[in-house]
Design an enzyme around this catalytic site. Structure first.
Site, PDB file in Angstrom:
ATOM      1  CB  ALA A  12      62.249  79.608   8.296  1.00 40.28           C
ATOM      2  NE  ARG A  23      58.527  87.755  20.133  1.00 42.93           N
ATOM      3  CZ  ARG A  23      59.244  87.250  19.115  1.00 42.93           C
ATOM      4  NH1 ARG A  23      60.001  86.232  20.265  1.00 42.93           N
ATOM      5  NH2 ARG A  23      59.751  87.102  18.075  1.00 42.93           N
ATOM      6  CB  SER A  40      63.440  76.825  15.075  1.00 46.65           C
ATOM      7  OG  SER A  40      64.274  78.028  15.052  1.00 46.65           O
ATOM      8  CB  CYS A  44      70.784  79.768   4.466  1.00 46.16           C
ATOM      9  SG  CYS A  44      68.454  80.234   4.516  1.00 46.16           S
ATOM     10  CG  ASN A 302      62.822  83.745   9.793  1.00 45.26           C
ATOM     11  OD1 ASN A 302      61.955  83.646  10.561  1.00 45.26           O
ATOM     12  ND2 ASN A 302      63.639  82.968   8.272  1.00 45.26           N
ATOM     13  CE1 TYR A 423      86.672 107.622   1.006  1.00 41.02           C
ATOM     14  CE2 TYR A 423      86.490 110.224   1.845  1.00 41.02           C
ATOM     15  CZ  TYR A 423      87.627 109.075   1.878  1.00 41.02           C
ATOM     16  OH  TYR A 423      88.978 109.079   0.766  1.00 41.02           O
TER      17      TYR A 423
HETATM   18  P1  FAD Z   1      60.816  74.938   4.833  1.00 47.14           P
HETATM   19  O1  FAD Z   1      62.380  75.784   5.201  1.00 47.14           O
HETATM   20  O2  FAD Z   1      60.696  73.815   3.582  1.00 47.14           O
HETATM   21  O3  FAD Z   1      60.799  73.687   6.070  1.00 47.14           O
HETATM   22  C1  FAD Z   1      58.914  73.750   6.372  1.00 47.14           C
HETATM   23  C2  FAD Z   1      58.841  72.799   6.694  1.00 47.14           C
HETATM   24  O4  FAD Z   1      57.376  71.809   7.144  1.00 47.14           O
HETATM   25  C3  FAD Z   1      59.959  71.463   6.702  1.00 47.14           C
HETATM   26  O5  FAD Z   1      60.418  70.362   7.510  1.00 47.14           O
HETATM   27  C4  FAD Z   1      59.063  70.373   5.817  1.00 47.14           C
HETATM   28  O6  FAD Z   1      59.183  68.351   6.411  1.00 47.14           O
HETATM   29  C5  FAD Z   1      57.624  70.898   6.847  1.00 47.14           C
HETATM   30  N1  FAD Z   1      56.171  69.361   6.281  1.00 47.14           N
HETATM   31  C6  FAD Z   1      56.056  69.473   4.937  1.00 47.14           C
HETATM   32  N2  FAD Z   1      54.561  69.109   4.735  1.00 47.14           N
HETATM   33  C7  FAD Z   1      54.532  68.691   6.446  1.00 47.14           C
HETATM   34  C8  FAD Z   1      53.191  68.047   6.769  1.00 47.14           C
HETATM   35  N3  FAD Z   1      52.622  67.757   6.226  1.00 47.14           N
HETATM   36  N4  FAD Z   1      53.080  67.690   8.365  1.00 47.14           N
HETATM   37  C9  FAD Z   1      54.483  68.544   9.105  1.00 47.14           C
HETATM   38  N5  FAD Z   1      55.850  69.450   8.846  1.00 47.14           N
HETATM   39  C10 FAD Z   1      55.479  69.131   7.244  1.00 47.14           C
HETATM   40  N6  FAD Z   1      67.814  80.960   1.713  1.00 47.14           N
HETATM   41  C11 FAD Z   1      68.423  82.924   1.646  1.00 47.14           C
HETATM   42  O7  FAD Z   1      67.389  83.923   2.395  1.00 47.14           O
HETATM   43  N7  FAD Z   1      69.642  82.593   2.093  1.00 47.14           N
HETATM   44  C12 FAD Z   1      70.157  82.010   2.068  1.00 47.14           C
HETATM   45  O8  FAD Z   1      71.734  81.870   1.924  1.00 47.14           O
HETATM   46  C13 FAD Z   1      70.159  80.885   1.709  1.00 47.14           C
HETATM   47  N8  FAD Z   1      70.543  79.333   1.460  1.00 47.14           N
HETATM   48  C14 FAD Z   1      70.305  78.328   1.644  1.00 47.14           C
HETATM   49  C15 FAD Z   1      70.822  77.164   0.790  1.00 47.14           C
HETATM   50  C16 FAD Z   1      70.447  76.047   1.353  1.00 47.14           C
HETATM   51  C17 FAD Z   1      71.300  74.729   1.200  1.00 47.14           C
HETATM   52  C18 FAD Z   1      69.007  75.453   1.222  1.00 47.14           C
HETATM   53  C19 FAD Z   1      68.384  74.251   0.926  1.00 47.14           C
HETATM   54  C20 FAD Z   1      68.036  76.874   1.497  1.00 47.14           C
HETATM   55  C21 FAD Z   1      68.514  78.578   1.898  1.00 47.14           C
HETATM   56  N9  FAD Z   1      67.546  79.164   1.113  1.00 47.14           N
HETATM   57  C22 FAD Z   1      68.408  80.511   1.430  1.00 47.14           C
HETATM   58  C23 FAD Z   1      66.519  79.342   1.748  1.00 47.14           C
HETATM   59  C24 FAD Z   1      65.653  79.348   2.692  1.00 47.14           C
HETATM   60  O9  FAD Z   1      66.275  77.829   3.567  1.00 47.14           O
HETATM   61  C25 FAD Z   1      64.332  78.665   2.847  1.00 47.14           C
HETATM   62  O10 FAD Z   1      63.894  80.048   2.141  1.00 47.14           O
HETATM   63  C26 FAD Z   1      63.341  78.602   4.419  1.00 47.14           C
HETATM   64  O11 FAD Z   1      63.855  77.277   4.961  1.00 47.14           O
HETATM   65  C27 FAD Z   1      62.457  78.332   3.764  1.00 47.14           C
HETATM   66  O12 FAD Z   1      61.201  78.502   5.078  1.00 47.14           O
HETATM   67  P2  FAD Z   1      60.532  77.275   5.484  1.00 47.14           P
HETATM   68  O13 FAD Z   1      59.593  77.232   6.616  1.00 47.14           O
HETATM   69  O14 FAD Z   1      59.177  78.254   4.485  1.00 47.14           O
HETATM   70  O15 FAD Z   1      60.326  76.182   5.147  1.00 47.14           O
END
Ligand code: FAD
Ligand code: NAD
Length: 442
Positions: A12, A23, A40, A44, A302, A423
């Site tokens: 994300a 962009r 990407s 959720c 995001n 409303y």
């Molecule tokens: P992540 O999604 O954790 O992505 C980080 C990425 O970095 C991962 O792919 C990881 O493997 C990679 N990475 C880590 N270390 C390294 C490294 N050393 N080298 C290379 N790559 C690395 N949020 C909401 O707001 N609403 C929802 O409805 C919601 N539903 C969810 C449902 C589920 C089942 C889950 C699991 C989460 C949900 N969330 C929801 C939370 C949301 O998905 C996360 O907040 C979001 O994915 C965070 O994004 P991020 O990019 O910060 O981290």
């Protein structure tokens, strides 16, 4: 020559930062290093994909593929893990997980978007223990699907967001579901009345509930609880929370904040020069308390990724902080919150009162109208609205979003009544729930 921007993590925050930087600066040299095969994607959406894979196939969860990034001139390297950051030399050491080759790349600006990982269950498991799965990544979802063959009974550990969304998904798949929550009730950070409504909804759909109980052992197709109860199961889903992935950052000298996540400025910079961080691995500032909080949520990740991407591309943007607005669905019920609860508001030196208000979601004579329950926190001194929890089968999303906007705009309970909202009977009662709340609180 254009700056070289290197981004670690591509779900994300990382993916959003890369797309935004592209962009903002078409000439930017952007490299994304992502240890997973997928990039990407919508974590959720995973429970909804699992519940109905024909309706929501895996591919629909992917916002932008590696090829789309590459077509935009972003060097997207999947299955490449960053193992070390040398901030003095401004280089990262990378492991290509396909070939095990180790190599380095230099950066002018680096974004750490390593996210969070699922907490591991520390419970004794015998060889005959039921398989344990988790749900954090798209690969976890694939694995879960593989393990589902022959499964009739699922035990879910954790009555938080994932546990509840997956309880519904598993019931839709025709599984017998039991849910174990160690706290005295599910969603322990919500108002008790809200949690009880969620528990009633789970029971209505046949989910067996065990609250105030911990798993002490997994053995011979059973989950064994600390109160002696043994629950037969074919599989266990551990949904017991997440923690920020910070090891890479701390080894490079990046400071953590009081929550245990990375401390960042509103511009998403860390204490280390040229190193930014965003998403689930960082903490945010709570807009009402001005204190650090950890809100590992997709929309926050995001928005933070966008701010980091703009700044890394030479622009100027700030992340203003969070209110802790969140929503989830469990069967027919929607549950949402924004701002502060009573205890949080007191701890932040407000003088809060809490009011519970029930009202119809639409004109009473409209068939779809349901009871909407609001729990509002208001500061007695200023009259400001500080928080709201909403639960019901209709209009929860719209109500919580208006409340979030009202709290963001520092509105008082009196202001709520004055809002000029839309409303017509099929959409709302003549006084919308938000306005009715304003009237009750005055
Ligand atoms: P992540 O999604 O954790 O992505 C980080 C990425 O970095 C991962 O792919 C990881 O493997 C990679 N990475 C880590 N270390 C390294 C490294 N050393 N080298 C290379 N790559 C690395 N949020 C909401 O707001 N609403 C929802 O409805 C919601 N539903 C969810 C449902 C589920 C089942 C889950 C699991 C989460 C949900 N969330 C929801 C939370 C949301 O998905 C996360 O907040 C979001 O994915 C965070 O994004 P991020 O990019 O910060 O981290
Ligand atoms: P969570 O923090 O929401 O819930 C974890 C639950 O597990 C808590 O109620 C906790 O008391 C319980 N628990 C902890 N250890 C336990 C144990 N050993 N046995 C039984 N219960 C135990 O975490 P989650 O459900 O894993 O979700 C992770 C994160 O994903 C959330 O914090 C949230 O940020 C995000 N998420 C958000 C949404 C949404 O916004 N709709 C949906 C899914 C996930």
């Amino acid at each position: 020559m254009s700056d070289r921007l290197v981004i670690v993590g591509g779900v994300a925050a990382g993916a959003k930062a890369a797309a935004t930087a592209r962009r903002r600066n078409p000439a930017a040299n952007i490299l994304v290093l992502q240890q997973e095969t997928d990039v990407s994607y919508s974590s959720c959406g995973l429970p909804y994909h699992l519940a109905a894979p024909e309706e929501i196939p895996r591919s629909r969860l992917v916002a932008r593929t590696s090829e789309t990034f590459r077509a935009d001139g972003i060097d997207m390297r999947t299955r490449h893990r960053v193992e070390e950051i040398d901030a003095k030399q401004a280089i990262v050491t990378i492991r290509d997980l396909n070939s095990a080759r180790r190599y380095t790349e230099s950066y002018d600006k680096l974004l750490i978007a390593t996210g969070a990982e699922a907490s591991r269950l520390k419970t004794a498991a015998s060889l005959t223990a039921p398989p344990i799965v988790q749900l954090r990544t798209l690969a976890d979802a694939d694995h879960l699907v593989t393990c589902l063959t022959g499964v009739r009974k699922l035990v879910i550990l954790g009555g938080g967001y994932i546990g509840l969304e997956m309880a519904e998904a598993a019931c839709k798949l025709g599984l017998d579901v039991a849910l174990v929550e160690m706290a005295p009730r599910v969603i322990p950070s919500f108002d008790e009345a809200v949690a009880r409504m969620v528990e009633a909804m789970l029971r209505k759909h046949g989910v067996e509930l065990f609250t105030g109980a911990r798993v002490v052992e997994l053995d011979r197709g059973h989950v064994v609880l600390d109160n002696g109860v043994r629950i037969q199961t074919d599989m266990v889903l551990a949904a017991t929370g997440v923690r920020p992935c910070t090891a890479l950052a701390t080894a490079a000298g990046v400071d953590l904040g009081s929550t245990g996540a990375i401390a960042v400025s509103p511009q998403m910079t860390t204490n280390v020069e040229h190193v930014y961080a965003a998403g689930d691995c960082v903490e945010s500032r709570h807009v009402l308390t001005d204190r650090p909080v950890w809100m590992p949520l997709g929309d926050v990740a995001n928005r933070q990724g966008r701010v980091a991407g703009i700044n890394m591309a030479g622009g100027h943007a700030s992340f203003p902080g969070v209110l802790g607005t969140a929503i989830f669905k469990v069967f027919e019920l929607a549950v949402a919150r924004t701002g502060l609860g009573l205890a949080e508001a007191s701890a932040a030196s407000f003088f809060p009162v809490r009011e519970t208000i029930r009202m119809p979601s639409r004109a009473r004579y409209i068939r779809e109208s349901k009871t909407l329950q609001l729990h509002l926190t208001v500061d007695q001194h200023s009259g400001r609205v500080l928080g709201c929890e909403a639960v019901g089968e209709d209009a929860v999303d719209k109500t919580i979003d208006i409340m979030a906007a009202a709290i963001w705009g520092k509105l008082t309970a009196a202001d709520l009544f004055d809002l000029d909202l839309a409303y017509a009977p099929p959409f709302s009662p003549v006084l919308a729930p938000v306005q009715a709340a304003g009237e009750v609180l005055n």
